[in-house]
Design a protein around this motif. Structure first.
Motif, PDB file in Angstrom:
ATOM      1  N   ARG A 120       0.853  -1.194   0.000  1.00  0.00           N
ATOM      2  CA  ARG A 120       0.000   0.000   0.000  1.00  0.00           C
ATOM      3  C   ARG A 120       0.879   1.231   0.000  1.00  0.00           C
ATOM      4  O   ARG A 120       1.117   1.835   1.053  1.00  0.00           O
ATOM      5  CB  ARG A 120      -0.911  -0.013   1.219  1.00  0.00           C
ATOM      6  CG  ARG A 120      -1.761  -1.241   1.322  1.00  0.00           C
ATOM      7  CD  ARG A 120      -2.411  -1.494   0.011  1.00  0.00           C
ATOM      8  NE  ARG A 120      -3.517  -2.428   0.143  1.00  0.00           N
ATOM      9  CZ  ARG A 120      -4.077  -3.019  -0.885  1.00  0.00           C
ATOM     10  NH1 ARG A 120      -3.624  -2.817  -2.120  1.00  0.00           N
ATOM     11  NH2 ARG A 120      -5.101  -3.824  -0.705  1.00  0.00           N
ATOM     12  N   GLU A 121       1.391   1.571  -1.177  1.00  0.00           N
ATOM     13  CA  GLU A 121       2.462   2.557  -1.214  1.00  0.00           C
ATOM     14  C   GLU A 121       2.070   3.944  -0.693  1.00  0.00           C
ATOM     15  O   GLU A 121       2.858   4.583  -0.007  1.00  0.00           O
ATOM     16  CB  GLU A 121       3.053   2.638  -2.617  1.00  0.00           C
ATOM     17  CG  GLU A 121       2.025   2.815  -3.689  1.00  0.00           C
ATOM     18  CD  GLU A 121       2.575   2.431  -5.061  1.00  0.00           C
ATOM     19  OE1 GLU A 121       2.335   3.201  -5.978  1.00  0.00           O
ATOM     20  OE2 GLU A 121       3.248   1.383  -5.183  1.00  0.00           O
ATOM     21  N   GLU A 122       0.828   4.385  -0.989  1.00  0.00           N
ATOM     22  CA  GLU A 122       0.445   5.731  -0.522  1.00  0.00           C
ATOM     23  C   GLU A 122       0.480   5.784   1.010  1.00  0.00           C
ATOM     24  O   GLU A 122       0.994   6.721   1.606  1.00  0.00           O
ATOM     25  CB  GLU A 122      -0.955   6.115  -1.002  1.00  0.00           C
ATOM     26  CG  GLU A 122      -1.132   6.148  -2.504  1.00  0.00           C
ATOM     27  CD  GLU A 122      -1.660   4.838  -3.060  1.00  0.00           C
ATOM     28  OE1 GLU A 122      -1.501   3.792  -2.380  1.00  0.00           O
ATOM     29  OE2 GLU A 122      -2.217   4.845  -4.178  1.00  0.00           O
ATOM     30  N   ALA A 123      -0.094   4.749   1.627  1.00  0.00           N
ATOM     31  CA  ALA A 123      -0.170   4.728   3.082  1.00  0.00           C
ATOM     32  C   ALA A 123       1.225   4.560   3.697  1.00  0.00           C
ATOM     33  O   ALA A 123       1.559   5.229   4.678  1.00  0.00           O
ATOM     34  CB  ALA A 123      -1.091   3.608   3.550  1.00  0.00           C
TER      35      ALA A 123
ATOM     36  N   ARG B 108       3.160   7.773   3.510  1.00  0.00           N
ATOM     37  CA  ARG B 108       2.662   8.731   4.491  1.00  0.00           C
ATOM     38  C   ARG B 108       3.173   8.376   5.898  1.00  0.00           C
ATOM     39  O   ARG B 108       3.617   9.243   6.643  1.00  0.00           O
ATOM     40  CB  ARG B 108       1.124   8.720   4.466  1.00  0.00           C
ATOM     41  CG  ARG B 108       0.462   9.667   5.429  1.00  0.00           C
ATOM     42  CD  ARG B 108       0.735  11.120   5.070  1.00  0.00           C
ATOM     43  NE  ARG B 108       0.203  12.026   6.081  1.00  0.00           N
ATOM     44  CZ  ARG B 108       0.539  13.304   6.171  1.00  0.00           C
ATOM     45  NH1 ARG B 108       1.413  13.817   5.315  1.00  0.00           N
ATOM     46  NH2 ARG B 108       0.028  14.054   7.097  1.00  0.00           N
ATOM     47  N   TRP B 109       3.119   7.118   6.231  1.00  0.00           N
ATOM     48  CA  TRP B 109       3.566   6.682   7.559  1.00  0.00           C
ATOM     49  C   TRP B 109       5.033   7.051   7.751  1.00  0.00           C
ATOM     50  O   TRP B 109       5.430   7.586   8.783  1.00  0.00           O
ATOM     51  CB  TRP B 109       3.373   5.168   7.719  1.00  0.00           C
ATOM     52  CG  TRP B 109       3.673   4.657   9.107  1.00  0.00           C
ATOM     53  CD1 TRP B 109       2.791   4.527  10.129  1.00  0.00           C
ATOM     54  CD2 TRP B 109       4.948   4.247   9.617  1.00  0.00           C
ATOM     55  NE1 TRP B 109       3.416   4.052  11.250  1.00  0.00           N
ATOM     56  CE2 TRP B 109       4.754   3.880  10.971  1.00  0.00           C
ATOM     57  CE3 TRP B 109       6.236   4.166   9.080  1.00  0.00           C
ATOM     58  CZ2 TRP B 109       5.791   3.417  11.787  1.00  0.00           C
ATOM     59  CZ3 TRP B 109       7.266   3.703   9.896  1.00  0.00           C
ATOM     60  CH2 TRP B 109       7.048   3.345  11.236  1.00  0.00           C
TER      61      TRP B 109
ATOM     62  N   LEU C 248       5.567  10.677   8.336  1.00  0.00           N
ATOM     63  CA  LEU C 248       5.205  11.064   9.694  1.00  0.00           C
ATOM     64  C   LEU C 248       6.273  10.647  10.701  1.00  0.00           C
ATOM     65  O   LEU C 248       6.404  11.235  11.765  1.00  0.00           O
ATOM     66  CB  LEU C 248       3.868  10.423  10.099  1.00  0.00           C
ATOM     67  CG  LEU C 248       2.629  10.963   9.380  1.00  0.00           C
ATOM     68  CD1 LEU C 248       1.422  10.075   9.667  1.00  0.00           C
ATOM     69  CD2 LEU C 248       2.337  12.397   9.819  1.00  0.00           C
TER      70      LEU C 248
ATOM     71  N   GLU D  19       4.152  -6.412  -7.963  1.00  0.00           N
ATOM     72  CA  GLU D  19       2.904  -6.635  -7.236  1.00  0.00           C
ATOM     73  C   GLU D  19       1.972  -7.513  -8.063  1.00  0.00           C
ATOM     74  O   GLU D  19       1.079  -8.160  -7.544  1.00  0.00           O
ATOM     75  CB  GLU D  19       2.245  -5.287  -6.956  1.00  0.00           C
ATOM     76  CG  GLU D  19       1.070  -5.373  -6.024  1.00  0.00           C
ATOM     77  CD  GLU D  19       0.266  -4.085  -6.042  1.00  0.00           C
ATOM     78  OE1 GLU D  19      -0.643  -3.984  -5.221  1.00  0.00           O
ATOM     79  OE2 GLU D  19       0.543  -3.199  -6.866  1.00  0.00           O
ATOM     80  N   ASP D  20       2.213  -7.519  -9.371  1.00  0.00           N
ATOM     81  CA  ASP D  20       1.287  -8.199 -10.260  1.00  0.00           C
ATOM     82  C   ASP D  20       1.383  -9.718 -10.192  1.00  0.00           C
ATOM     83  O   ASP D  20       0.512 -10.411 -10.684  1.00  0.00           O
ATOM     84  CB  ASP D  20       1.541  -7.736 -11.704  1.00  0.00           C
ATOM     85  CG  ASP D  20       1.361  -6.236 -11.829  1.00  0.00           C
ATOM     86  OD1 ASP D  20       0.891  -5.639 -10.834  1.00  0.00           O
ATOM     87  OD2 ASP D  20       1.693  -5.682 -12.873  1.00  0.00           O
TER      88      ASP D  20
ATOM     89  N   ALA E  17      -1.833 -11.409  -5.695  1.00  0.00           N
ATOM     90  CA  ALA E  17      -2.540 -10.382  -4.949  1.00  0.00           C
ATOM     91  C   ALA E  17      -2.033 -10.444  -3.526  1.00  0.00           C
ATOM     92  O   ALA E  17      -2.242 -11.435  -2.860  1.00  0.00           O
ATOM     93  CB  ALA E  17      -4.033 -10.636  -4.999  1.00  0.00           C
ATOM     94  N   GLU E  18      -1.408  -9.364  -3.102  1.00  0.00           N
ATOM     95  CA  GLU E  18      -0.756  -9.268  -1.792  1.00  0.00           C
ATOM     96  C   GLU E  18      -1.366 -10.205  -0.760  1.00  0.00           C
ATOM     97  O   GLU E  18      -2.478 -10.052  -0.381  1.00  0.00           O
ATOM     98  CB  GLU E  18      -0.822  -7.836  -1.241  1.00  0.00           C
ATOM     99  CG  GLU E  18      -0.266  -6.836  -2.166  1.00  0.00           C
ATOM    100  CD  GLU E  18      -1.354  -6.131  -2.972  1.00  0.00           C
ATOM    101  OE1 GLU E  18      -1.748  -5.044  -2.590  1.00  0.00           O
ATOM    102  OE2 GLU E  18      -1.800  -6.704  -3.974  1.00  0.00           O
TER     103      GLU E  18
END
Lengths: 534, 44
Positions: free
Chosen positions: B15-18, B21-22, B25, B39-40, B43-44
């Motif tokens: 989950r690259e966006e999350a 962000r983490w 922070l 990733e393809d 499915a994780e």
């Protein structure tokens, strides 16, 4: 809260109906009043709290952690209660776990600002499982795979009575159901079912299995009528109490005040709620404009006038008719509707037929008029009594075959919750040809079910391998005349739409089959759909 | 992450966006790699 949380957790982890039943019976037997009653109300969907809004929960979570990170987490998990339950960073302290009844009391009587504060205190006191249960409870819709019907079956098992008996008294009761449990545990008599205007449990039809059922059924024993494409309702007028119920027993009177006003009879009518304009049936889309609305105005009522097409009479005056054979109830109904002479309540006509072949012809080629909008036909045994539930044999529904088209997968979007790791929501399109003879794909609909888990994996792989562009959670995929994925899409009906670029909107579209064998160039044209509109 | 304390982080999959962000922070500079076929695979 602890026992309730465990119950929900275990219910959500099993798919077996019998295990769910056993879990509920166990919980209801072991948990004291009033907690078990509140749990029952939650499971049957009878609870709703005006003071608790999903927005409060989101606000509380965003105040406790980075709002951006929270939103990403929510996007991936897909379920607010689950997300908050997992990410909540509890403040350490000596918080005491609240009792279920304590939570209910607070949610019913507290003001919004108090609720906002209480949410945080509770979340701090509970572990993730209990947090999840609490949040599910607050936001309604537990989604643990338990229908109100299944919960009532658990009650029936607990008390060793028939589920119809529970249904019969249910609408005279209210949470936390002390009198109900007292009866089921033999501590008191059965609670009174006599509450004027109450809901009667509905009789449902089995889907017919053409190959198995027709050879063994005698056409002379059945009568047929159209299967109307509206919503099943029960219209009650008893001792001045007028109610309109959905088939699950939800009181929808407030949504249809015009219809309630038209209930000028004494008794209980079972029928279909439809939009009828100048005597002609309108499509389901028109009825949809009126569903799930809390407030209705005069304009809406005038634009989408509701009417009832009656097909059964469960009670007339104080007389219960449900033990009578269908045709006798039907005679009483016909007389009542004729006396009523209302433009808002008419009869669902019986359709004469001799043989199953004859009925098949009628079903596939209905006559001009309202019947064209029917979903299929209903078969009812002439001698069938009105029996709650879905008994096998007396009533059958025989839906018209769905429409099918071949469409091309254009965009895929990640699902929510359990399916958040898969591209499971599909936008599909059909071909259009412009003035210069150029063919291009136009999106015509979205489908997110109809496929098996195995097919989901295959489509997901196709999407990942053939992504052209990414827009956040959405990917566009290769969709060219000689390369792409053809989906056979089934749908129930088609309507003109100004909101969709294609000008058409499908009703209930789902993926019927994956056509790996077809090349996208062979998929359908928009004109095929446009012809279906006329 | 707490143990390794990297100065810079490259996210290969997930989950690259999350995750970005983490990391931000927590004071770690992070970037997502768009690895073809990673990733393809599953499915994780």
């Amino acid at each position: 809260m602890r026992a309730f949380a465990d119950l929900l957790d275990r219910l959500s982890l099993t798919a077996s109906r019998n295990t769910k039943l056993a879990l509920m019976v166990g919980y209801l037997a072991e948990t004291p009043d009033p907690d078990r009653g509140w749990a029952l109300a939650a499971l049957t969907g009878e609870l709703s709290f005006d003071a608790a809004k999903p927005a409060f929960i989101r606000k509380a979570a965003e105040a406790r952690m980075d709002p951006q990170l929270f939103r990403w987490s929510y996007d991936y998990v897909g379920d607010l209660a689950e997300t908050v339950a997992l990410v909540w960073e509890a403040k350490p302290g000596a918080n005491r776990e609240p009792q279920l009844s304590e939570v209910i009391d607070a949610l019913t009587s507290a003001s919004r600002s108090e609720v906002q504060r209480l949410i945080e205190t509770w979340l701090d006191a509970l572990d993730p499982t209990a947090r999840w249960a609490l949040l599910k409870l607050m936001t309604g819709g537990l989604r643990v795979g338990v229908s109100a019907r299944l919960a009532k079956q658990a009650l029936a098992q607990l008390g060793g009575v028939e589920v119809a008996e529970i249904e019969e008294v249910w609408h005279g009761l209210s949470a936390p159901y002390g009198d109900l449990f007292a009866w089921l545990e033999g501590r008191s008599d059965r609670p009174s079912a006599v509450s004027p205007g109450r809901f009667r449990p509905v009789m449902l039809a089995q889907a017919i299995d053409e190959a198995v059922d027709f050879p063994r059924l005698d056409p002379a024993a059945y009568v047929a009528e159209w299967k109307w494409d509206g919503i099943r309702i029960q219209a009650v007028n008893e001792g001045g109490v007028r109610r309109l119920y959905s088939r699950t027993g939800d009181d929808i009177s407030k949504t249809f005040p015009d219809m309630v006003e038209a209930l000028d009879f004494e008794g209980v009518i079972d029928g279909e709620l439809l939009v009828v304009r100048d005597g002609a049936l309108a499509s389901f889309g028109d009825l949809q404009q009126r569903l799930n609305r809390k407030t209705v105005d005069a304009k809406l009522i005038q634009t989408y006038p509701a009417a009832i097409r009656a097909y059964d009479l469960l009670a007339e005056g104080a007389e219960d008719l449900r033990h009578l054979p269908f045709l006798e109830r039907r005679e009483r109904l016909e007389a009542l509707v004729a006396r009523l002479g209302s433009g808002r309540i008419d009869l669902s006509p019986l359709q004469p037929f001799e043989t199953w072949e004859g009925l098949a012809d009628l079903r596939s080629d209905p006559p001009e008029g309202d019947a064209q909008l029917a979903e299929g036909v209903m078969l009812k045994r002439a001698d069938s009594i009105y029996e709650a539930g879905r008994p096998k044999g007396p009533w059958f529904k025989w839906k018209r075959d769905p429409h099918l088209i071949d469409a091309v997968l254009m965009y895929a979007q990640r699902g929510h919750g359990k399916r958040s790791s898969f591209y499971s929501d599909y936008t599909f399109g059909v071909w259009t040809t412009d003035a210069l003879g150029q063919r291009s794909l136009t999106p015509v609909g979205k489908a997110y079910f109809g496929f098996t888990d195995e097919e989901l994996k295959q489509i997901d792989k196709f999407v990942r391998d053939n992504t052209v562009e990414r827009f956040g959670p959405v990917r566009s995929v290769r969709a060219e005349p000689h390369f792409g994925l053809v989906l056979e899409v089934a749908f129930e009906g088609l309507q003109r739409s100004t909101r969709h670029k294609s000008g058409v909107a499908m009703r209930f579209p789902r993926v019927h089959r994956l056509r790996w064998d077809k090349s996208p160039g062979e998929a359908d044209e928009l004109t095929t759909l446009q012809r279906m509109l006329d | 992450m707490d143990e390794l304390r990297p100065g810079e982080l490259w996210i290969t999959h997930g989950r690259e966006e999350a995750l970005t962000r983490w990391s931000q922070l927590h004071g770690v500079e992070a970037r997502a790699l768009a690895l073809v076929g990673y990733e393809d695979e599953d499915a994780e």
